[in-house]
Scaffold this active site. Structure first.
Site, PDB file in Angstrom:
ATOM      1  N   LYS A 163      69.649  -4.827  71.033  1.00 50.05           N
ATOM      2  CA  LYS A 163      70.825  -5.024  70.200  1.00 50.05           C
ATOM      3  C   LYS A 163      71.899  -5.754  71.011  1.00 50.05           C
ATOM      4  O   LYS A 163      72.203  -5.358  72.146  1.00 50.05           O
ATOM      5  CB  LYS A 163      71.369  -3.674  69.717  1.00 50.05           C
ATOM      6  CG  LYS A 163      70.412  -2.896  68.823  1.00 50.05           C
ATOM      7  CD  LYS A 163      70.319  -3.486  67.442  1.00 50.05           C
ATOM      8  CE  LYS A 163      69.504  -2.609  66.509  1.00 50.05           C
ATOM      9  NZ  LYS A 163      69.454  -3.153  65.124  1.00 50.05           N
ATOM     10  N   LYS A 262      61.519  -5.303  55.447  1.00 48.64           N
ATOM     11  CA  LYS A 262      61.703  -3.852  55.423  1.00 48.64           C
ATOM     12  C   LYS A 262      61.475  -3.372  53.999  1.00 48.64           C
ATOM     13  O   LYS A 262      62.132  -3.843  53.057  1.00 48.64           O
ATOM     14  CB  LYS A 262      63.104  -3.455  55.890  1.00 48.64           C
ATOM     15  CG  LYS A 262      63.333  -3.691  57.381  1.00 48.64           C
ATOM     16  CD  LYS A 262      64.750  -3.329  57.773  1.00 48.64           C
ATOM     17  CE  LYS A 262      64.957  -3.568  59.286  1.00 48.64           C
ATOM     18  NZ  LYS A 262      66.381  -3.388  59.659  1.00 48.64           N
TER      19      LYS A 262
END
Length: 368
Positions: A163, A262
């Site tokens: 991240k 997703k």
């Protein structure tokens, strides 16, 4: 499918370690577990992956429960279906709320596969017997990140995602590259940048990243196309892709070279497979993203990632990545960098009933 009941369970478990992004920290995970039973006593399971607060999408656990109890379950009760693909059309009268839809739709897919005594992977058209496993490093410390990476490499993970944000990017990635010059790394920005940061993003080309995920606004396609023309690193879109049409437009505009699929974000397995099939036809690599899931959603992801277009290791890690004990048995295990695709009926995992009972916070059953 002759459904006789739908059971909703809200569960809650603490993560082993906080999951940190520039948008906030997840320390405790809520989720919705759905159990659908048919007239023969066969059960199918799905999982609602919205978070407790709307930091990833506008949906939350509470809004998902509202949509399920007041709209989606009544729709299903009043409009019997024969195949889970019909649920996508049935639910189309409700705008967005994709995670609520996916929670119910994935349970239908599990039930349908079990009724036909086939694995969910086979029902969807999967061709892989194992799926490559990747993992996410989400911390604000370079020292912690390097320690986590070393541990994950020992466990066999084939790809590392880190991240990043404007406060944690170039120097952070440089330290990781210095320690791991050949490691497949991707960076996930979670919409932390704007086009005003273009030079900063260009600089990340130095690190030979697999991709940079969702650098610009969560609902953008146009500006990502402008950015992709200016940088060498492939852009991967995540939050911007909520449907087949979003994926089609992004590819046509040149907004990305990779797409993260997703199941919860796009409204279920039917839409996820449509996106996969289109990307496969167009030669666009896809991978299966993660949502800090419990085992049921993880099992659905494994089945989806067995489709031939999933050429990049997804965020499908071992159960023990987040949980001291998962709600499925056996737990998901990464071995030699891969996860075996179950061959048993449905999702191929049983529910750990004892663990499920321990973590249930609320429960309601709807009789058809």
């Amino acid at each position: 499918m002759k459904i006789t009941s739908v059971e909703l369970n809200v569960i809650e478990m603490p993560l082993k370690d906080p999951f940190l992004t520039h948008l906030g920290a997840v320390k405790v995970r809520e989720g919705i577990i759905i159990k659908i039973t048919n007239s023969e006593g066969v059960t199918g399971f799905g999982e609602g992956v919205a978070f407790s607060t709307p930091w990833y999408t506008e949906e939350t656990i509470k809004t998902s429960l509202h949509m399920l109890t007041d709209f989606l379950i009544p729709l299903l009760k009043n409009n019997p279906i024969d195949h889970p693909a019909q649920a996508s059309q049935l639910f189309s009268s409700i705008r967005r709320n994709h995670m609520a839809k996916a929670a119910l739709e994935t349970a239908l897919w599990d039930l349908y596969a079990k009724i036909h005594a086939q694995s969910l992977s086979k029902i969807l058209g999967g061709t892989r017997t194992v799926t490559a496993a990747g993992v996410v490093v989400a911390t604000d410390s370079t020292t912690k990140a390097l320690r986590q990476i070393d541990q994950y490499l020992k466990e066999g993970y084939q790809r590392i995602k880190v991240k990043i944000s404007p406060k944690l990017d170039y120097t952070f990635l440089a330290e990781i590259r210095r320690s791991h010059p050949d490691l497949p790394i991707m960076a996930d920005a979670n919409s932390a940048y704007t086009l005003q940061d273009i030079e900063r993003i260009k600089a990340l080309d130095d690190f030979n990243l697999l991709m940079i995920e969702q650098p610009l606004a969560y609902d953008d396609i146009i500006e990502h196309a402008l950015l992709q023309k200016e940088i060498k690193t492939p852009i991967c879109l995540d939050e911007s892709i909520n449907s087949y049409d979003d994926a089609r437009k992004a590819i046509e505009f040149g907004s990305c070279k990779v797409i993260n699929i997703k199941v919860g974000r796009v409204g279920g397995l039917y839409e996820a497979k449509r996106i996969h099939d289109y990307c496969f036809e167009k030669g666009i690599p896809v991978w299966c993203g993660g949502m800090i899931e419990f085992g049921i959603s993880r099992a659905h992801n494994i089945a989806l990632a067995s489709l031939p277009g999933f050429s990049i290791p997804g965020d499908i890690s071992s159960s023990n990545r987040f949980w001291e004990e998962d709600i499925i048995t056996p737990e998901v295990i990464v071995q030699n960098g891969s996860i075996a695709v179950p061959t048993g009926p449905g999702i191929g995992f049983e529910i750990n009933q004892k663990r499920l009972r321990e973590v249930i916070q609320w429960k309601e059953t709807f009789v058809f």
